[in-house]
Design a protein around this motif. Structure first.
Motif, PDB file in Angstrom:
ATOM      1  N   VAL A  71       4.835   6.139 -20.411  1.00 38.77           N
ATOM      2  CA  VAL A  71       5.711   5.813 -19.654  1.00 38.77           C
ATOM      3  C   VAL A  71       5.249   4.841 -18.222  1.00 38.77           C
ATOM      4  CG1 VAL A  71       5.835   8.120 -18.751  1.00 38.77           C
ATOM      5  CG2 VAL A  71       8.100   6.730 -18.362  1.00 38.77           C
ATOM      6  N   ASP A  72       6.092   4.085 -17.811  1.00 36.88           N
ATOM      7  CA  ASP A  72       6.042   3.272 -16.504  1.00 36.88           C
ATOM      8  C   ASP A  72       6.674   3.961 -15.712  1.00 36.88           C
ATOM      9  OD1 ASP A  72       3.790   2.599 -17.929  1.00 36.88           O
ATOM     10  OD2 ASP A  72       4.345   0.476 -18.413  1.00 36.88           O
ATOM     11  N   PHE A  73       5.884   4.100 -14.374  1.00 30.23           N
ATOM     12  CA  PHE A  73       6.892   5.018 -13.016  1.00 30.23           C
ATOM     13  C   PHE A  73       6.720   4.321 -12.415  1.00 30.23           C
ATOM     14  CE2 PHE A  73       4.219   8.482 -13.983  1.00 30.23           C
ATOM     15  CZ  PHE A  73       3.491   8.815 -12.798  1.00 30.23           C
ATOM     16  N   LEU A  74       7.907   4.220 -10.771  1.00 29.42           N
ATOM     17  CA  LEU A  74       7.625   3.480  -9.784  1.00 29.42           C
ATOM     18  C   LEU A  74       7.145   4.561  -9.361  1.00 29.42           C
ATOM     19  CD1 LEU A  74       7.371   1.756  -7.469  1.00 29.42           C
ATOM     20  CD2 LEU A  74       9.888   2.036  -7.576  1.00 29.42           C
ATOM     21  N   ALA A  75       5.585   4.956  -8.126  1.00 29.70           N
ATOM     22  CA  ALA A  75       6.011   5.780  -7.407  1.00 29.70           C
ATOM     23  C   ALA A  75       6.233   5.287  -6.585  1.00 29.70           C
ATOM     24  CB  ALA A  75       4.790   6.527  -7.620  1.00 29.70           C
ATOM     25  N   PRO A  76       7.327   5.492  -5.288  1.00 27.02           N
ATOM     26  CA  PRO A  76       7.292   5.959  -4.356  1.00 27.02           C
ATOM     27  C   PRO A  76       6.896   5.881  -3.651  1.00 27.02           C
ATOM     28  CG  PRO A  76       8.897   7.130  -5.203  1.00 27.02           C
ATOM     29  CD  PRO A  76       7.951   6.945  -6.144  1.00 27.02           C
ATOM     30  N   LEU A  77       5.737   6.672  -3.439  1.00 28.78           N
ATOM     31  CA  LEU A  77       5.025   7.463  -2.173  1.00 28.78           C
ATOM     32  C   LEU A  77       3.391   7.272  -3.019  1.00 28.78           C
ATOM     33  CD1 LEU A  77       7.147  11.114  -1.914  1.00 28.78           C
ATOM     34  CD2 LEU A  77       7.143   9.319  -0.682  1.00 28.78           C
ATOM     35  N   PHE A  78       2.873   6.336  -3.633  1.00 31.67           N
ATOM     36  CA  PHE A  78       2.223   5.644  -3.721  1.00 31.67           C
ATOM     37  C   PHE A  78       0.834   6.404  -3.350  1.00 31.67           C
ATOM     38  CE2 PHE A  78      -1.607   3.313  -5.046  1.00 31.67           C
ATOM     39  CZ  PHE A  78      -1.613   3.505  -6.445  1.00 31.67           C
ATOM     40  N   TYR A  79       1.365   6.673  -1.704  1.00 32.59           N
ATOM     41  CA  TYR A  79       0.452   5.748  -0.714  1.00 32.59           C
ATOM     42  C   TYR A  79      -0.134   7.663  -0.360  1.00 32.59           C
ATOM     43  CZ  TYR A  79       3.769   8.012   3.236  1.00 32.59           C
ATOM     44  OH  TYR A  79       4.436   8.325   3.316  1.00 32.59           O
ATOM     45  N   LYS A  80       0.552   9.136  -0.601  1.00 37.65           N
ATOM     46  CA  LYS A  80       0.568   9.628  -0.512  1.00 37.65           C
ATOM     47  C   LYS A  80      -0.146  10.451  -1.556  1.00 37.65           C
ATOM     48  CE  LYS A  80       3.234  12.653   2.019  1.00 37.65           C
ATOM     49  NZ  LYS A  80       3.932  13.900   1.597  1.00 37.65           N
ATOM     50  N   GLY A 119       0.817  -1.259   0.532  1.00 32.69           N
ATOM     51  CA  GLY A 119       0.411  -0.080  -0.038  1.00 32.69           C
ATOM     52  C   GLY A 119       0.713   1.247  -0.030  1.00 32.69           C
ATOM     53  N   VAL A 120       2.471   1.109  -0.039  1.00 38.83           N
ATOM     54  CA  VAL A 120       2.407   2.346   0.128  1.00 38.83           C
ATOM     55  C   VAL A 120       2.865   3.024  -1.080  1.00 38.83           C
ATOM     56  CG1 VAL A 120       5.423   3.516   1.114  1.00 38.83           C
ATOM     57  CG2 VAL A 120       3.955   1.843   2.079  1.00 38.83           C
ATOM     58  N   GLU A 121       3.955   2.160  -2.003  1.00 39.16           N
ATOM     59  CA  GLU A 121       4.775   2.140  -3.242  1.00 39.16           C
ATOM     60  C   GLU A 121       3.592   1.741  -4.794  1.00 39.16           C
ATOM     61  OE1 GLU A 121       8.906   1.745  -2.601  1.00 39.16           O
ATOM     62  OE2 GLU A 121       7.826   0.435  -1.685  1.00 39.16           O
ATOM     63  N   GLY A 122       3.485   2.415  -5.676  1.00 36.76           N
ATOM     64  CA  GLY A 122       3.225   0.996  -6.956  1.00 36.76           C
ATOM     65  C   GLY A 122       3.366   2.169  -8.045  1.00 36.76           C
ATOM     66  N   TYR A 123       2.661   1.311  -9.273  1.00 30.57           N
ATOM     67  CA  TYR A 123       3.103   1.402 -10.668  1.00 30.57           C
ATOM     68  C   TYR A 123       2.215   2.513 -11.161  1.00 30.57           C
ATOM     69  CZ  TYR A 123       6.658  -2.390 -10.561  1.00 30.57           C
ATOM     70  OH  TYR A 123       7.950  -2.792 -10.159  1.00 30.57           O
ATOM     71  N   VAL A 124       2.896   3.075 -11.525  1.00 30.77           N
ATOM     72  CA  VAL A 124       1.696   4.550 -12.535  1.00 30.77           C
ATOM     73  C   VAL A 124       2.208   4.233 -13.885  1.00 30.77           C
ATOM     74  CG1 VAL A 124       1.069   6.570 -13.352  1.00 30.77           C
ATOM     75  CG2 VAL A 124       1.774   5.288 -11.012  1.00 30.77           C
ATOM     76  N   SER A 125       1.008   4.018 -15.129  1.00 33.02           N
ATOM     77  CA  SER A 125       1.612   4.364 -16.592  1.00 33.02           C
ATOM     78  C   SER A 125       0.844   5.316 -17.424  1.00 33.02           C
ATOM     79  CB  SER A 125       0.583   3.470 -17.133  1.00 33.02           C
ATOM     80  OG  SER A 125       0.617   3.358 -18.772  1.00 33.02           O
ATOM     81  N   ALA A 126       1.734   6.197 -17.809  1.00 25.82           N
ATOM     82  CA  ALA A 126       0.925   7.436 -18.450  1.00 25.82           C
ATOM     83  C   ALA A 126       1.687   7.946 -19.829  1.00 25.82           C
ATOM     84  CB  ALA A 126       1.495   8.770 -17.320  1.00 25.82           C
TER      85      ALA A 126
END
Length: 212
Positions: free
Chosen positions: A41-50, A26-33
C-alpha cells in the motif's frame, strides 16, 4: 475536506516499510509499505516531517490508515465464466473424480461471481486506488464544515489478520446520491490513502471499533 484529512482517525495495520519519498516542502511525503503475507500500500504521510524516523526501509511499524472516498457507490455484481487457471483445474479434477463417465467437454467452464469479492488496485498517481470493499462497521460523526460525514471501517482485501488490510474510509453524505452505507454492504469507488504512526486527535480506535 483538505483540512479534515489531518484529523482523520486511522485504523492500525502492521506494515513493513519499503520505500519513502519526501516532498520538497519537507513536511509531507509518500510511503510505500506492505503487509506480511498480503498486499502493498502507498499512502500520503501528512506528518512525514515528524515520522520520518519511523519510515526506515525494511522495518515493521504500526501505521494508522485512513482514506477519503473520492467516489463511493454500492458495488455492482458481475458473473463471468472461467475455463482455465488453478481454480478451474481443481474443480475440473473434482468433477471428473466424482463422474468417471464424464470428460472435460462436460465441464467447459465454471461461473464466478464478484458478489463478495474485494479488490484494491493502484491508480496512476501514488496513494490513489480503486477499491471494492466490505463495510465492517458504520460510525456516526459530528458534521465537519456543515458537511455530514460517514466514517466506515472497511475491509479492502485479505481474509486473515496477516494478509488483510482494513482502513477507516470517510465519505461526504451529499456525494452518495441517496445511498446510506450499511454494515455488510460491498461498496466500490476511488479513494485517497493517508497514513500516520502518531496518535493524532482521536486517532486511536476504541475497543468497540476493532474488527478481527
Amino acid at each position: 475536506m483538505s483540512s479534515f484529512c489531518i484529523l482523520m482517525q486511522g485504523y492500525p495495520n502492521f506494515l513493513q516499510i519499503d520505500e519513502t519519498y519526501a516532498w520538497k516542502s519537507g513536511v509531507e511525503g509518500y510511503v510505500s509499505a506492505s503487509t506480511k503475507n498480503g498486499p502493498s500500500v502507498d499512502f500520503l504521510a501528512p506528518l512525514f516531517y515528524k515520522e520520518d524516523e519511523d519510515y526506515q526501509p525494511e522495518i515493521w511499524v504500526t501505521v494508522y490508515l485512513s482514506a477519503l472516498a473520492l467516489t463511493l457507490q454500492p458495488a455492482k455484481t458481475e458473473v463471468f465464466k472461467v475455463s482455465e487457471g488453478q481454480t478451474y483445474e481443481m474443480m475440473l479434477n473434482e468433477f471428473l473424480q466424482e463422474n468417471p463417465d464424464k470428460t472435460k467437454k462436460d465441464f467447459p467452464y465454471i461461473e464466478m461471481s464478484t458478489k463478495k469479492m474485494t479488490a484494491f488496485l493502484p491508480m496512476e498517481d501514488a496513494s490513489f486506488y480503486y477499491y471494492r470493499a466490505k463495510i465492517l462497521r458504520v460510525f456516526s460523526m459530528d458534521p465537519f464544515e456543515e458537511a455530514e460525514i460517514f466514517k466506515l471501517l472497511v475491509l479492502l482485501t485479505g481474509d486473515s489478520p496477516k494478509n488483510s488490510l482494513k482502513i477507516y474510509l470517510y465519505a461526504k453524505k451529499r456525494d452518495l446520491n441517496g445511498y446510506t452505507p450499511q454494515e455488510g454492504d460491498f461498496i466500490e469507488g476511488n479513494l485517497w490513502m493517508y497514513g500516520t504512526t502518531h496518535f493524532m486527535t482521536g486517532s486511536f480506535p476504541t475497543d468497540d471499533e476493532y474488527a478481527e
